[in-house]
Design a protein around this motif. Structure first.
Motif, PDB file in Angstrom:
ATOM      1  N   GLU A 120       0.857  -1.190   0.000  1.00 58.03           N
ATOM      2  CA  GLU A 120       0.000   0.000   0.000  1.00 58.03           C
ATOM      3  C   GLU A 120       0.889   1.234   0.000  1.00 58.03           C
ATOM      4  O   GLU A 120       2.043   1.188   0.433  1.00 58.03           O
ATOM      5  CB  GLU A 120      -0.870   0.021   1.271  1.00 58.03           C
TER       6      GLU A 120
ATOM      7  N   LYS B 196      -0.369 -16.083   4.293  1.00 58.53           N
ATOM      8  CA  LYS B 196      -0.669 -14.650   4.435  1.00 58.53           C
ATOM      9  C   LYS B 196      -1.277 -14.126   3.168  1.00 58.53           C
ATOM     10  O   LYS B 196      -0.985 -14.509   2.090  1.00 58.53           O
ATOM     11  CB  LYS B 196       0.616 -13.871   4.770  1.00 58.53           C
TER      12      LYS B 196
ATOM     13  N   TYR C 264       2.868  -1.483   4.009  1.00 62.36           N
ATOM     14  CA  TYR C 264       2.178  -2.728   4.330  1.00 62.36           C
ATOM     15  C   TYR C 264       1.679  -3.406   3.077  1.00 62.36           C
ATOM     16  O   TYR C 264       1.322  -2.754   2.098  1.00 62.36           O
ATOM     17  CB  TYR C 264       0.977  -2.444   5.246  1.00 62.36           C
ATOM     18  N   THR C 265       1.625  -4.737   3.134  1.00 64.99           N
ATOM     19  CA  THR C 265       1.010  -5.529   2.081  1.00 64.99           C
ATOM     20  C   THR C 265       0.153  -6.605   2.742  1.00 64.99           C
ATOM     21  O   THR C 265       0.474  -7.084   3.822  1.00 64.99           O
ATOM     22  CB  THR C 265       2.061  -6.153   1.143  1.00 64.99           C
ATOM     23  N   HIS C 266      -0.937  -6.939   2.096  1.00 65.65           N
ATOM     24  CA  HIS C 266      -1.870  -7.934   2.626  1.00 65.65           C
ATOM     25  C   HIS C 266      -2.180  -8.946   1.531  1.00 65.65           C
ATOM     26  O   HIS C 266      -2.004  -8.674   0.344  1.00 65.65           O
ATOM     27  CB  HIS C 266      -3.171  -7.261   3.076  1.00 65.65           C
ATOM     28  N   ASP C 267      -2.663 -10.090   1.924  1.00 61.69           N
ATOM     29  CA  ASP C 267      -3.114 -11.104   0.969  1.00 61.69           C
ATOM     30  C   ASP C 267      -2.071 -11.420  -0.102  1.00 61.69           C
ATOM     31  O   ASP C 267      -2.337 -11.324  -1.301  1.00 61.69           O
ATOM     32  CB  ASP C 267      -4.433 -10.668   0.300  1.00 61.69           C
ATOM     33  N   ILE C 268      -0.892 -11.794   0.322  1.00 59.96           N
ATOM     34  CA  ILE C 268       0.160 -12.103  -0.654  1.00 59.96           C
ATOM     35  C   ILE C 268       0.057 -13.528  -1.181  1.00 59.96           C
ATOM     36  O   ILE C 268       0.762 -13.888  -2.110  1.00 59.96           O
ATOM     37  CB  ILE C 268       1.562 -11.837  -0.065  1.00 59.96           C
ATOM     38  N   ASN C 269      -0.819 -14.313  -0.577  1.00 63.34           N
ATOM     39  CA  ASN C 269      -1.102 -15.668  -1.049  1.00 63.34           C
ATOM     40  C   ASN C 269       0.147 -16.547  -1.088  1.00 63.34           C
ATOM     41  O   ASN C 269       0.382 -17.280  -2.049  1.00 63.34           O
ATOM     42  CB  ASN C 269      -1.800 -15.649  -2.408  1.00 63.34           C
TER      43      ASN C 269
ATOM     44  N   CYS D 281       7.193 -16.686   1.205  1.00 63.17           N
ATOM     45  CA  CYS D 281       7.464 -15.245   1.169  1.00 63.17           C
ATOM     46  C   CYS D 281       8.931 -14.971   1.499  1.00 63.17           C
ATOM     47  O   CYS D 281       9.567 -14.134   0.861  1.00 63.17           O
ATOM     48  CB  CYS D 281       6.534 -14.512   2.135  1.00 63.17           C
TER      49      CYS D 281
END
Length: 171
Positions: A124, A171, A134-139, A145
């Protein structure tokens, strides 16, 4: 150009830096020295200082403190290394300016944004000159990761990262 002119230019660009409480300052040398070349680096190691000497460069801008962390029980080897580095700088009239707080958050080119771009994850945008992205939902699992990040940082001579916790969590 005098070193002070360069520092003033840098300091005029960082409205997010609290100038009354910043790590950005001269760590060694004189801000009145006239210079026509500058080195910027992560940390002013002895190798960087020797390069400056060999190329007649008298101003180094270092992100981290090149004099190590001081304490009440500073080991003799660290104290000796500090004094040797200071003697080398003094002998060759080299000034070191630590540019940390400005450099971390400088839009697009600062440490925060450069690493976000380098890691190639969907971060983001930052807000209010925060030090964080921040980063979300990196699958990916934490382990996946970690391997992704290690592959991205290898070209920069970074050796790895530390994982604390369950590596299998998604995540």
């Amino acid at each position: 150009m005098r070193i002070r002119d360069i520092i003033n230019l840098l300091e005029s660009q960082g409205e997010w830096v609290n100038r009354s409480c910043t790590r950005d300052r001269i760590l060694f040398g004189d801000d009145q020295t006239e210079v026509n070349k500058v080195i910027t680096c992560w940390v002013a190691t002895n190798k960087v200082i020797r390069y400056a000497i060999e190329h007649d460069i008298h101003f180094i801008i270092s992100h981290e403190n090149p004099f190590y962390l001081a304490s009440t029980s500073l080991p003799t080897l660290i104290y000796k290394a500090q004094k040797e580095k200071e003697a080398l700088l003094k002998e060759h009239d080299i000034t070191i300016y630590r540019c940390h707080d400005l450099w971390d958050v400088y839009p697009e080119y600062g440490i925060r944004d450069s690493w976000a771009k380098t890691l190639d994850l969907d971060f983001e945008d930052s807000h209010n000159h925060s030090y964080y992205r921040y980063t979300h939902d990196i699958n990916m699992s934490v382990e996946e990761c970690a391997h992704h990040i290690i592959n991205k940082i290898k070209p920069y001579h970074q050796q790895g990262i530390e994982i604390i916790g369950d590596q299998t969590v998604m995540k």
